[in-house]
Scaffold this motif. Structure first.
Motif, PDB file in Angstrom:
ATOM      1  N   ALA A  51       3.293  -3.226  -7.307  1.00  0.00           N
ATOM      2  CA  ALA A  51       3.954  -2.920  -6.029  1.00  0.00           C
ATOM      3  C   ALA A  51       4.456  -4.207  -5.377  1.00  0.00           C
ATOM      4  N   LYS A  97       0.830  -1.208   0.000  1.00  0.00           N
ATOM      5  CA  LYS A  97       0.000   0.000   0.000  1.00  0.00           C
ATOM      6  C   LYS A  97       0.865   1.260   0.000  1.00  0.00           C
ATOM      7  N   MET A 101       2.218   1.660  -3.497  1.00  0.00           N
ATOM      8  CA  MET A 101       1.136   2.070  -4.404  1.00  0.00           C
ATOM      9  C   MET A 101       0.918   3.577  -4.319  1.00  0.00           C
ATOM     10  N   GLY A 102       1.001   4.125  -3.113  1.00  0.00           N
ATOM     11  CA  GLY A 102       0.817   5.563  -2.940  1.00  0.00           C
ATOM     12  C   GLY A 102       2.004   6.369  -3.410  1.00  0.00           C
ATOM     13  N   LEU A 103       3.195   5.889  -3.129  1.00  0.00           N
ATOM     14  CA  LEU A 103       4.400   6.640  -3.477  1.00  0.00           C
ATOM     15  C   LEU A 103       4.703   6.607  -4.976  1.00  0.00           C
ATOM     16  N   LYS A 104       4.532   5.450  -5.598  1.00  0.00           N
ATOM     17  CA  LYS A 104       4.912   5.296  -7.002  1.00  0.00           C
ATOM     18  C   LYS A 104       3.725   5.338  -7.955  1.00  0.00           C
ATOM     19  N   GLN A 105       2.522   5.445  -7.372  1.00  0.00           N
ATOM     20  CA  GLN A 105       1.315   5.501  -8.194  1.00  0.00           C
ATOM     21  C   GLN A 105       1.241   4.287  -9.122  1.00  0.00           C
ATOM     22  N   VAL A 106       1.394   3.115  -8.528  1.00  0.00           N
ATOM     23  CA  VAL A 106       1.315   1.872  -9.289  1.00  0.00           C
ATOM     24  C   VAL A 106       0.204   1.007  -8.696  1.00  0.00           C
ATOM     25  N   GLY A 107      -0.122  -0.057  -9.406  1.00  0.00           N
ATOM     26  CA  GLY A 107      -1.153  -0.970  -8.939  1.00  0.00           C
ATOM     27  C   GLY A 107      -0.616  -1.937  -7.890  1.00  0.00           C
ATOM     28  N   GLU A 108      -1.540  -2.678  -7.311  1.00  0.00           N
ATOM     29  CA  GLU A 108      -1.163  -3.605  -6.232  1.00  0.00           C
ATOM     30  C   GLU A 108      -0.212  -4.683  -6.721  1.00  0.00           C
TER      31      GLU A 108
END
Length: 207
Positions: free
Chosen positions: A166, A153, A156-163
């Motif tokens: 990540a 999680k 996902m927030g830092l790199k703006q990627v999906g689960e």
């Protein structure tokens, strides 16, 4: 005789036993029977403040005293504890439950039944240790899974990627560094908490 039972009996030869009981006829009878079984036995009274580290089995008389201390084993120094009960009343029964005994010997002490009590108690102690080991591994697995989920999680927030992406990033780092994914996850969580504390990132979410 089944191999497991044979092994339990063979292990009694050389078992290091401490008998915590007044040095009277019954205490001596218990010690003599344990010696006949093949155990290395010593007797002591009153109860010692600590159990010697070379002891693996303890027979102890249960008393009504509130200050009574029961022996406790550790992972490195497991103990088989067999309670000796003189009579039965609510106080004694409570002490018996508090002791977490693996077995019970009733007074008056007789030689008959000591071997059975000893084998059953040591078998129960072994079974309990195996269960504790499985529970500990399960708890470690669940904690590792929670840490990985939290690290996913964070990424996902830092790199703006999906689960999935990540998760794969964490797995790739673990493979590259040859460590468990949980170790990488903990590093990510700790880094996020540190940077959050410095105001570089949003305040970290509690685990």
């Amino acid at each position: 005789m089944k191999p497991g039972v044979r092994r339990l009996i063979e292990e009694l030869r050389g078992a290091r036993v401490l008998v915590i009981h007044p040095r009277d006829a019954e205490g001596d009878a218990l010690i003599d029977q344990l010696k006949r079984i093949g155990c290395n036995v010593r007797g002591v009274w009153p109860p010692p403040a600590a159990i010697p580290h070379d002891i693996d089995t303890v027979f102890q008389l249960i008393e009504t005293s509130d200050e009574m201390i029961f022996p406790e084993g550790t992972t490195e120094h497991p103990l088989t504890f067999i309670a000796i009960v003189d009579y039965e009343n609510p106080t004694i029964l409570k002490r018996l439950l508090d002791s977490n005994a693996h077995g019970v010997v009733n007074k008056p002490i007789r030689s008959f039944g000591i071997l059975s009590s000893l084998v059953l108690a040591r078998s129960l102690r072994g079974y309990t240790r195996r269960l504790e080991g499985k529970v500990q591994k399960l708890e470690e697995t669940l904690k590792a899974r929670r840490d990985v989920d939290k690290a996913v999680k964070i990424l996902m927030g830092l790199k703006q990627v999906g689960e999935v992406e990540a998760y794969e990033l964490i797995r790739a780092q673990a493979t590259q560094k040859r460590v468990a994914m949980a170790d990488i996850a903990i590093s990510i969580i700790n880094a996020q908490e540190t940077l959050g504390g410095l105001g570089v990132l949003d305040a970290p979410v509690s685990r």
